[in-house]
Scaffold this motif. Structure first.
Motif, mmCIF file in Angstrom:
data_model
loop_
_atom_site.group_PDB
_atom_site.id
_atom_site.type_symbol
_atom_site.label_atom_id
_atom_site.label_comp_id
_atom_site.label_asym_id
_atom_site.label_seq_id
_atom_site.Cartn_x
_atom_site.Cartn_y
_atom_site.Cartn_z
ATOM 1 N N ALA A 123 1.027 -1.180 0.088
ATOM 2 C CA ALA A 123 -0.001 0.066 -0.011
ATOM 3 C C ALA A 123 0.856 1.227 0.188
ATOM 4 O O ALA A 123 0.665 2.077 -0.342
ATOM 5 N N LEU A 124 1.908 1.053 0.794
ATOM 6 C CA LEU A 124 2.783 2.283 0.992
ATOM 7 C C LEU A 124 3.611 2.561 -0.408
ATOM 8 O O LEU A 124 3.645 3.715 -1.185
ATOM 9 N N LEU A 125 4.236 1.513 -0.962
ATOM 10 C CA LEU A 125 5.209 1.783 -2.032
ATOM 11 C C LEU A 125 4.176 2.100 -3.524
ATOM 12 O O LEU A 125 4.909 2.591 -4.381
ATOM 13 N N ASN A 126 2.951 1.820 -3.222
ATOM 14 C CA ASN A 126 2.069 2.035 -4.552
ATOM 15 C C ASN A 126 1.356 3.230 -4.226
ATOM 16 O O ASN A 126 0.352 3.662 -5.114
ATOM 17 N N SER A 127 1.403 3.976 -3.322
ATOM 18 C CA SER A 127 0.672 5.305 -2.868
ATOM 19 C C SER A 127 0.954 6.287 -3.655
ATOM 20 O O SER A 127 2.290 6.771 -3.877
ATOM 21 N N SER A 128 0.075 6.928 -4.382
ATOM 22 C CA SER A 128 0.606 8.221 -5.173
ATOM 23 C C SER A 128 0.923 9.272 -4.572
ATOM 24 O O SER A 128 1.163 10.436 -5.074
ATOM 25 N N THR A 129 0.509 9.321 -2.985
ATOM 26 C CA THR A 129 0.725 10.508 -2.250
ATOM 27 C C THR A 129 2.249 10.668 -1.872
ATOM 28 O O THR A 129 3.084 11.363 -1.756
ATOM 29 N N ALA A 130 2.833 9.174 -1.396
ATOM 30 C CA ALA A 130 3.987 9.001 -0.900
ATOM 31 C C ALA A 130 4.843 9.216 -2.063
ATOM 32 O O ALA A 130 6.178 9.596 -2.069
ATOM 33 N N TYR A 131 4.598 8.506 -3.184
ATOM 34 C CA TYR A 131 5.326 8.166 -4.227
ATOM 35 C C TYR A 131 4.636 8.865 -5.611
ATOM 36 O O TYR A 131 4.272 7.816 -6.484
ATOM 37 N N PRO A 132 4.597 10.037 -5.929
ATOM 38 C CA PRO A 132 3.578 10.678 -7.092
ATOM 39 C C PRO A 132 4.433 10.427 -8.226
ATOM 40 O O PRO A 132 3.904 10.559 -9.474
ATOM 41 N N SER A 133 5.808 10.341 -8.467
ATOM 42 C CA SER A 133 6.424 10.132 -9.576
ATOM 43 C C SER A 133 7.131 9.004 -9.680
ATOM 44 O O SER A 133 7.699 8.361 -8.825
ATOM 45 N N ARG A 134 7.678 8.699 -10.980
ATOM 46 C CA ARG A 134 8.403 7.304 -11.174
ATOM 47 C C ARG A 134 9.763 7.926 -11.445
ATOM 48 O O ARG A 134 10.626 6.979 -11.838
ATOM 49 N N LEU A 135 9.956 8.998 -11.422
ATOM 50 C CA LEU A 135 11.270 9.773 -12.040
ATOM 51 C C LEU A 135 11.948 10.075 -11.020
ATOM 52 O O LEU A 135 13.319 10.505 -10.891
ATOM 53 N N SER A 136 11.359 10.480 -9.804
ATOM 54 C CA SER A 136 12.159 10.925 -8.501
ATOM 55 C C SER A 136 11.324 10.610 -7.184
ATOM 56 O O SER A 136 10.275 10.184 -7.238
ATOM 57 N N VAL A 137 12.142 10.743 -6.177
ATOM 58 C CA VAL A 137 11.463 10.367 -4.864
ATOM 59 C C VAL A 137 11.898 11.464 -3.954
ATOM 60 O O VAL A 137 12.982 11.619 -3.941
ATOM 61 N N SER A 138 10.985 11.841 -3.263
ATOM 62 C CA SER A 138 11.209 12.983 -2.252
ATOM 63 C C SER A 138 12.006 12.496 -0.941
ATOM 64 O O SER A 138 11.930 11.215 -0.678
ATOM 65 N N PRO A 139 12.639 13.320 -0.222
ATOM 66 C CA PRO A 139 13.372 12.962 1.076
ATOM 67 C C PRO A 139 12.232 12.092 1.796
ATOM 68 O O PRO A 139 12.820 11.099 2.548
ATOM 69 N N ALA A 140 10.808 12.595 2.066
ATOM 70 C CA ALA A 140 10.146 11.817 2.858
ATOM 71 C C ALA A 140 9.977 10.600 2.385
ATOM 72 O O ALA A 140 9.568 9.622 3.096
ATOM 73 N N GLY A 141 9.912 10.315 0.951
ATOM 74 C CA GLY A 141 9.555 9.196 0.326
ATOM 75 C C GLY A 141 10.614 8.313 0.692
ATOM 76 O O GLY A 141 10.402 7.169 1.091
ATOM 77 N N ALA A 142 11.814 8.856 0.553
ATOM 78 C CA ALA A 142 13.234 7.824 0.761
ATOM 79 C C ALA A 142 13.029 7.656 2.265
ATOM 80 O O ALA A 142 13.884 6.386 2.577
ATOM 81 N N ALA A 143 12.713 8.120 3.115
ATOM 82 C CA ALA A 143 12.801 7.776 4.644
ATOM 83 C C ALA A 143 12.140 6.600 5.017
ATOM 84 O O ALA A 143 12.455 6.065 5.950
ATOM 85 N N HIS A 144 11.058 6.269 4.346
ATOM 86 C CA HIS A 144 10.542 4.931 4.451
ATOM 87 C C HIS A 144 11.239 3.719 4.066
ATOM 88 O O HIS A 144 10.970 2.564 4.451
ATOM 89 N N PHE A 145 12.488 4.106 3.481
ATOM 90 C CA PHE A 145 13.044 2.557 2.689
ATOM 91 C C PHE A 145 13.779 1.839 3.696
ATOM 92 O O PHE A 145 13.669 0.657 3.557
ATOM 93 N N SER A 146 14.280 2.403 4.642
ATOM 94 C CA SER A 146 15.048 1.941 5.776
ATOM 95 C C SER A 146 14.105 1.070 6.697
ATOM 96 O O SER A 146 14.425 -0.274 6.842
ATOM 97 N N PRO A 147 12.898 1.460 7.465
ATOM 98 C CA PRO A 147 12.280 0.786 8.236
ATOM 99 C C PRO A 147 11.386 -0.520 7.159
ATOM 100 O O PRO A 147 11.259 -1.527 7.921
ATOM 101 N N LEU A 148 11.192 0.059 6.087
ATOM 102 C CA LEU A 148 10.486 -1.184 4.920
ATOM 103 C C LEU A 148 11.416 -2.262 4.719
ATOM 104 O O LEU A 148 10.997 -3.492 4.752
ATOM 105 N N SER A 149 12.685 -1.699 4.620
ATOM 106 C CA SER A 149 13.588 -2.830 4.205
ATOM 107 C C SER A 149 13.982 -3.794 5.387
ATOM 108 O O SER A 149 14.059 -4.972 5.357
#
Ligand SMILES: [Zn+2]
Ligand SMILES: [Zn+2]
Length: 230
Positions: A123-149
């Protein structure tokens, strides 16, 4: 410059800026996804992006693909005897984990932890709010990567430790644990202490090839640390 259209001109004199070609999505939007699928199909762990792809976009595509593959593992683990009775708490060895996919973290059995984690991650990784673009990721979006991993890795480490008969063929087929290990090292998503799966059980030479360890060392010396979130 568009042609000047004078009163009385025929329809052919009008240009058509909204032609189907003009609004078709550019292939560049899916370049990272396609490059990753090709690398994985070729048996590469591919922790580092191709030159034209942003590092955060690459991590996002990796995590999306891992979630898709891990759903297969969870199905097999259920068949291999990971049940609320056999694994009443979520643990890898003696280390127990709370399930963070709820308003407040709670104890879920290992199979529920996996299902809840994959659902929440998807749900998070496919959220258009957290990840609105396929060409860039915001710092807030990137902050999810560590806990998700960290949570996705636990699903793998539980299977490796407690359901080896299901994990070994899955890893040989998909190299998920090898890929996540290499990705985590290359981008500083997990610490070495959190990488619990013995090296011999990973498919491929995770993290050693393709600059994984070197990149991880560079990240560590740059002072990037691990989040303390669950
Ligand atoms: Zn289990
Ligand atoms: Zn749960």
């Amino acid at each position: 410059m568009p042609p000047v259209v004078l009163p009385g001109a025929s329809a052919a004199a009008f240009s058509s800026p909204q032609s189907p070609h003009a609004i078709a999505p550019s292939p560049v939007f899916f370049a990272a996804q396609e490059a990753l699928l090709a690398a994985v199909a070729a048996g590469r762990l591919a922790p580092l992006p191709p030159p034209a792809v942003d590092a955060a976009v690459w991590q996002l595509e990796h995590l999306r693909l891992l979630v898709a593959h891990l759903n297969v593992l969870v199905g097999r683990r259920a068949a291999a005897g990971c049940t609320p009775t056999s694994c009443a708490v979520m643990a890898t060895g003696d280390v127990q984990y709370l399930c963070a996919s709820h308003p407040s973290p709670r104890e879920c059995c290992a199979l529920d932890y996996a299902v809840h984690t994959l659902d929440a991650s998807s749900a998070l990784l496919n959220s258009s709010t957290a990840y609105p673009s396929r060409l860039s990721v915001s710092p807030a979006g990137a902050a999810h990567f560590s806990p998700l991993s960290r949570r996705l890795y636990r699903v793998l480490s539980h299977a490796a430790r407690h359901h080896a008969a299901a994990f070994a063929p899955f890893e040989a087929e998909t190299r998920c644990a090898g890929r996540l290990t290499a990705l985590a090292r290359a981008h500083g998503l997990l610490t070495e202490e959190q990488l619990l799966i013995p090296h011999a059980e990973l498919a491929g030479d995770a993290g050693v090839g393709e600059g994984g360890r070197q990149a991880a060392a560079a990240e560590a010396s740059a002072g990037r640390g691990e989040s303390s979130a669950s």
